[in-house]
Design a protein around this motif. Structure first.
Motif, PDB file in Angstrom:
ATOM      1  N   UNK A 106      20.720 -32.051 -14.395  1.00  0.00           N
ATOM      2  CA  UNK A 106      20.132 -32.480 -15.689  1.00  0.00           C
ATOM      3  C   UNK A 106      19.239 -31.675 -16.062  1.00  0.00           C
ATOM      4  N   UNK A 107      18.664 -30.743 -15.025  1.00  0.00           N
ATOM      5  CA  UNK A 107      17.438 -29.893 -15.465  1.00  0.00           C
ATOM      6  C   UNK A 107      18.245 -28.786 -16.474  1.00  0.00           C
ATOM      7  N   UNK A 108      19.360 -28.571 -16.388  1.00  0.00           N
ATOM      8  CA  UNK A 108      19.920 -27.406 -17.143  1.00  0.00           C
ATOM      9  C   UNK A 108      19.945 -28.044 -18.724  1.00  0.00           C
TER      10      UNK A 108
ATOM     11  N   UNK B  68      22.411 -36.633  -3.368  1.00  0.00           N
ATOM     12  CA  UNK B  68      23.208 -36.883  -4.632  1.00  0.00           C
ATOM     13  C   UNK B  68      22.201 -36.828  -5.768  1.00  0.00           C
ATOM     14  N   UNK B  69      20.886 -37.514  -5.500  1.00  0.00           N
ATOM     15  CA  UNK B  69      19.873 -37.375  -6.539  1.00  0.00           C
ATOM     16  C   UNK B  69      19.420 -36.254  -6.774  1.00  0.00           C
ATOM     17  N   UNK B  70      19.309 -35.143  -5.690  1.00  0.00           N
ATOM     18  CA  UNK B  70      18.903 -33.947  -5.764  1.00  0.00           C
ATOM     19  C   UNK B  70      19.660 -33.134  -6.712  1.00  0.00           C
ATOM     20  N   UNK B  71      20.900 -33.227  -6.687  1.00  0.00           N
ATOM     21  CA  UNK B  71      21.925 -32.320  -7.512  1.00  0.00           C
ATOM     22  C   UNK B  71      21.783 -33.090  -8.632  1.00  0.00           C
ATOM     23  N   UNK B  72      21.527 -34.341  -8.927  1.00  0.00           N
ATOM     24  CA  UNK B  72      21.702 -34.852 -10.237  1.00  0.00           C
ATOM     25  C   UNK B  72      20.473 -34.438 -10.900  1.00  0.00           C
ATOM     26  N   UNK B  73      19.339 -34.278 -10.356  1.00  0.00           N
ATOM     27  CA  UNK B  73      18.109 -33.686 -11.005  1.00  0.00           C
ATOM     28  C   UNK B  73      18.574 -32.043 -11.589  1.00  0.00           C
ATOM     29  N   UNK B  74      18.980 -31.364 -10.383  1.00  0.00           N
ATOM     30  CA  UNK B  74      19.421 -29.951 -10.735  1.00  0.00           C
ATOM     31  C   UNK B  74      20.581 -30.074 -12.025  1.00  0.00           C
TER      32      UNK B  74
ATOM     33  N   UNK C 122      13.094 -33.067 -19.244  1.00  0.00           N
ATOM     34  CA  UNK C 122      12.661 -34.257 -18.503  1.00  0.00           C
ATOM     35  C   UNK C 122      12.758 -33.985 -16.850  1.00  0.00           C
ATOM     36  N   UNK C 123      13.982 -33.481 -16.568  1.00  0.00           N
ATOM     37  CA  UNK C 123      14.329 -33.516 -15.069  1.00  0.00           C
ATOM     38  C   UNK C 123      13.701 -32.243 -14.430  1.00  0.00           C
ATOM     39  N   UNK C 124      13.244 -31.359 -15.154  1.00  0.00           N
ATOM     40  CA  UNK C 124      12.711 -29.880 -14.564  1.00  0.00           C
ATOM     41  C   UNK C 124      11.433 -30.227 -13.636  1.00  0.00           C
ATOM     42  N   UNK C 125      10.550 -31.272 -14.090  1.00  0.00           N
ATOM     43  CA  UNK C 125       9.478 -31.317 -13.197  1.00  0.00           C
ATOM     44  C   UNK C 125       9.822 -32.167 -11.879  1.00  0.00           C
ATOM     45  N   UNK C 126      11.020 -32.640 -11.792  1.00  0.00           N
ATOM     46  CA  UNK C 126      11.344 -33.286 -10.659  1.00  0.00           C
ATOM     47  C   UNK C 126      12.017 -32.471  -9.527  1.00  0.00           C
ATOM     48  N   UNK C 127      12.220 -30.940 -10.125  1.00  0.00           N
ATOM     49  CA  UNK C 127      12.805 -30.079  -9.225  1.00  0.00           C
ATOM     50  C   UNK C 127      11.785 -29.598  -8.434  1.00  0.00           C
ATOM     51  N   UNK C 128      11.898 -29.649  -6.999  1.00  0.00           N
ATOM     52  CA  UNK C 128      10.863 -29.130  -6.047  1.00  0.00           C
ATOM     53  C   UNK C 128      11.422 -28.096  -5.220  1.00  0.00           C
ATOM     54  N   UNK C 129      10.964 -26.890  -5.492  1.00  0.00           N
ATOM     55  CA  UNK C 129      11.344 -25.736  -4.560  1.00  0.00           C
ATOM     56  C   UNK C 129      10.133 -25.427  -3.948  1.00  0.00           C
ATOM     57  N   UNK C 130       9.299 -26.103  -3.939  1.00  0.00           N
ATOM     58  CA  UNK C 130       7.620 -25.785  -3.526  1.00  0.00           C
ATOM     59  C   UNK C 130       6.848 -25.932  -4.682  1.00  0.00           C
ATOM     60  N   UNK C 131       5.737 -26.860  -4.391  1.00  0.00           N
ATOM     61  CA  UNK C 131       4.615 -27.082  -5.626  1.00  0.00           C
ATOM     62  C   UNK C 131       3.660 -25.813  -4.756  1.00  0.00           C
ATOM     63  N   UNK C 132       3.354 -25.057  -5.915  1.00  0.00           N
ATOM     64  CA  UNK C 132       2.454 -24.018  -5.510  1.00  0.00           C
ATOM     65  C   UNK C 132       0.949 -24.509  -5.356  1.00  0.00           C
ATOM     66  N   UNK C 133       0.303 -24.026  -4.229  1.00  0.00           N
ATOM     67  CA  UNK C 133      -0.978 -24.457  -3.698  1.00  0.00           C
ATOM     68  C   UNK C 133      -2.021 -24.493  -4.539  1.00  0.00           C
TER      69      UNK C 133
ATOM     70  N   UNK D 170      26.142 -41.960 -11.521  1.00  0.00           N
ATOM     71  CA  UNK D 170      25.292 -43.083 -11.541  1.00  0.00           C
ATOM     72  C   UNK D 170      23.793 -42.580 -11.049  1.00  0.00           C
ATOM     73  N   UNK D 171      23.672 -41.586 -10.261  1.00  0.00           N
ATOM     74  CA  UNK D 171      22.398 -40.910 -10.046  1.00  0.00           C
ATOM     75  C   UNK D 171      21.946 -40.387 -11.248  1.00  0.00           C
ATOM     76  N   UNK D 172      22.823 -39.468 -11.888  1.00  0.00           N
ATOM     77  CA  UNK D 172      22.156 -39.018 -13.164  1.00  0.00           C
ATOM     78  C   UNK D 172      21.629 -40.146 -14.086  1.00  0.00           C
ATOM     79  N   UNK D 173      22.558 -41.304 -14.186  1.00  0.00           N
ATOM     80  CA  UNK D 173      21.973 -42.310 -15.098  1.00  0.00           C
ATOM     81  C   UNK D 173      20.647 -43.021 -14.728  1.00  0.00           C
ATOM     82  N   UNK D 174      20.676 -43.159 -13.371  1.00  0.00           N
ATOM     83  CA  UNK D 174      19.381 -43.698 -12.894  1.00  0.00           C
ATOM     84  C   UNK D 174      18.156 -42.813 -13.478  1.00  0.00           C
ATOM     85  N   UNK D 175      18.400 -41.621 -13.177  1.00  0.00           N
ATOM     86  CA  UNK D 175      17.246 -40.354 -13.567  1.00  0.00           C
ATOM     87  C   UNK D 175      16.838 -40.497 -15.050  1.00  0.00           C
TER      88      UNK D 175
END
Lengths: 61, 534
Positions: B389-391, B381-387, B395-406, A35-40
């Motif tokens: 999907x990033x693979x 859960x959302x954090x892991x979903x972003x990671x 679209x998910x890559x800009x959501x990965x936030x391991x530090x935004x460079x100053x 569901x979390x992936x789907x939302x995104x």
């Protein structure tokens, strides 16, 4: 554009079946992960921050 | 420990005022000789203001501490003549890799824009940076760094501050028209003036360790979420100078800092991260993160800068980088006030502009920390979903936030700005830091930013502009095609210049106003406004 709240999905029963079928064999944690992936995925498709804010507010009830 | 660097020991010297017992009145006393305090000394001296710096220690930072320096602070240090050494010694990097579990989910390239003197980022141990600045300060007769001088107490008078200072020779009193407190996140000066320092503490701890590695690893930033060698936590690997590598391990809230700091507990963590690699441990520290800001950047005659004024989590390298930009903002204002060319309202614009920037930094830093340390199961859960999907999907890559460079925060709301009239197709809006560009000066290749920053500048893309003054402050004309050649046409492009376009640029290289044609009355009003006389 505003958030569409009128029926917009053709064949609603078919869509609902697709949605539940994909999670039929999943445990609670795996279904929540999906569901979390789907939302995104859907949020990115919409893209419009105003519409997303409306959707967040509606979902929060 | 420290096989790669011998820290200098600076001599304690008793001051004449302590020897004679006759307090001297200094224009500016800076508390703390870290990156921010040393930058303050160099910048004020560059603007003709004599400075005394007091520091309770007699050497540079212990351990690498701040390691990542962004383009804007490098440009400021370049204006002060110390950046070339830093860039030469530092490590430039562009490629970052993000891992989730045992797989790489994506990589990014900083892809810095060409045509700027300074790189997007360098990694360099803080002690080198301080070392170079102390050397430059020692050559400047306007700078007096006093080692082994500890501020004990401070009393505010109407037009100065009385400082009680302890040295190996005992306690003495000195006076300053203005005090700049650059004494870090645990600032004693802040306590002495009773300032509020509030914000959010994060319920997490991180171990940072510097190791010397003989292995030939690529110069990249590697960030792991939930790696097999450090389950349920994050980890970071980043190269510094001299084959020193910075490792970060998220430890969680229950970790005992004293236990985690022990070498026998660090070594197995490093071995698990870098199996089979030969290394030596140089330095380690355990941190808890906080994002806090001082209520007012000025308390009477005491002005706060750097971590003493705002503390951020280290993700995104915002501590030292923003502290140096505080000084960039403050120095010309303080110099103008000391010269009698502006009143205190200009110094208070320092709070307005830099508190705005601090809040922006705290926002960015808090978002990174929340991504790395999710606050509940749903966030995780959302954090892991972003990671995950990033693979698979970009679209998910800009959501990965391991530090935004100053990057610099534009002072878009500053009252020193004169709002634009007309239509501009460039990012150089009033309140924005000037973009660099390659230029030719007297037949020699140079850089645009080196041509500005000593005073107010009227950058003229036409032939009509003339110097404009308000009181003792003059905006000098810098004419494109005459004082410098825009050989690659990048100035014209970056500043959306047309024939006749004029920019009014502040001494800290920020745009104050811009026009499509020169009008001395408008320029004078904008200059007055930029001096907080508007």
């Amino acid at each position: 554009m505003t958030l569409i709240l009128k029926p917009n999905i053709p064949d609603p029963d078919g869509f609902y079946q697709d949605l539940t079928d994909t999670q039929r064999d999943l445990d609670e944690a795996s279904a929540s992960d999906m569901n979390a992936r789907l939302v995104l995925i859907l949020a990115n498709h919409i893209g419009d921050r105003k519409i997303l804010a409306e959707a967040l507010a509606l979902a929060a009830l | 420990m420290f096989s790669t660097y011998d820290a200098p020991v600076y001599p304690y010297v008793q001051s004449a005022e302590q020897a004679t017992g006759q307090p001297a009145r200094h224009k500016v006393v800076v508390i703390g000789a870290g990156p921010v305090g040393l930058t303050a000394a160099l910048d004020l001296a560059a603007r003709g203001v004599p400075v005394v710096v007091v520091d309770d220690n007699n050497t540079v930072s212990v351990g690498s501490r701040a390691v990542c320096y962004a383009k804007r602070p490098l440009e400021i240090w370049d204006r002060l003549g110390v950046a070339d050494r830093m860039i030469a010694k530092g490590v430039e990097w562009k490629l970052g890799k993000v891992f989730f579990g045992d797989r790489q989910v994506y990589q990014f390239d900083l892809l810095p824009e060409g045509g700027h003197k300074c790189p997007a980022f360098i990694n360099l141990q803080q002690y080198y940076l301080e070392d170079y600045m102390v050397e430059a300060a020692a050559k400047n007769p306007l700078i007096d760094i006093r080692w082994k001088h500890k501020l004990l107490s401070l009393r505010q008078e109407a037009d100065h501050a009385m400082l009680t200072v302890e040295t190996p020779d005992g306690v003495f009193v000195t006076e300053a028209d203005w005090v700049i407190a650059c004494d870090g996140a645990n600032s004693d000066t802040r306590r002495m003036v009773g300032a509020e320092f509030t914000g959010q503490f994060f319920q997490d701890r991180f171990l940072i360790a510097d190791i010397v590695m003989k292995a030939d690893f690529p110069t990249e930033r590697w960030f792991w979420f939930d790696p097999p060698f450090h389950r349920n936590q994050s980890a970071l690997l980043h190269k510094q100078s001299d084959n020193v590598w910075r490792l970060d391990f998220q430890l969680g809230w229950d970790a005992d800092p004293e236990v985690e700091k022990r070498e026998e507990n660090i070594i197995p963590r490093v071995k698990a991260m870098l199996p089979g690699v030969e290394f030596e441990l140089e330095w380690a520290s355990v941190y808890q993160f906080a994002c806090r800001r001082i209520d007012q950047f000025r308390h009477g005659r005491v002005i706060f800068a750097g971590d003493a004024a705002h503390q951020v989590s280290p993700f995104g390298a915002r501590g030292a980088n923003t502290g140096v930009q505080d000084i960039d903002n403050l120095s010309w204002k303080l110099a103008a006030v000391l010269a009698g060319d502006a009143d205190k309202a200009l110094i208070d614009s320092y709070h307005d502009e830099r508190a705005f920037a601090a809040d922006d930094n705290i926002l960015n830093s808090t978002r990174s920390t929340d991504f790395i340390t999710p606050k509940n199961a749903a966030s995780k859960r959302f954090r892991n979903a972003v990671l995950d999907l990033a693979e698979r999907a970009s679209f998910a890559r800009p959501l990965v936030n391991s530090g935004r460079l100053s990057t610099p925060t534009p002072y878009v709301q500053s009252t020193l700005n004169t709002p634009d009239a007309g239509i501009w197709h460039s990012k150089m809006t009033p309140g924005t830091v000037c973009s660099d560009a390659p230029v030719m000066v007297a037949g020699q290749p140079g850089w645009f930013l080196r041509q500005i920053g000593k005073s107010f500048t009227l950058l003229d893309f036409g032939t009509q502009a003339e110097a404009v003054s308000v009181g003792g402050t003059t905006a000098k004309v810098l004419r494109v095609g005459e004082d410098l050649e825009d050989t690659e046409r990048l100035l014209v492009k970056r500043y959306d210049a047309q024939p006749g376009t004029v920019y009014l640029i502040r001494p800290d290289q920020h745009v104050a106003a811009r026009w499509r044609s020169f009008n001395p009355v408008e320029v004078q009003a904008a200059l007055a406004r930029a001096l907080a006389k508007g």
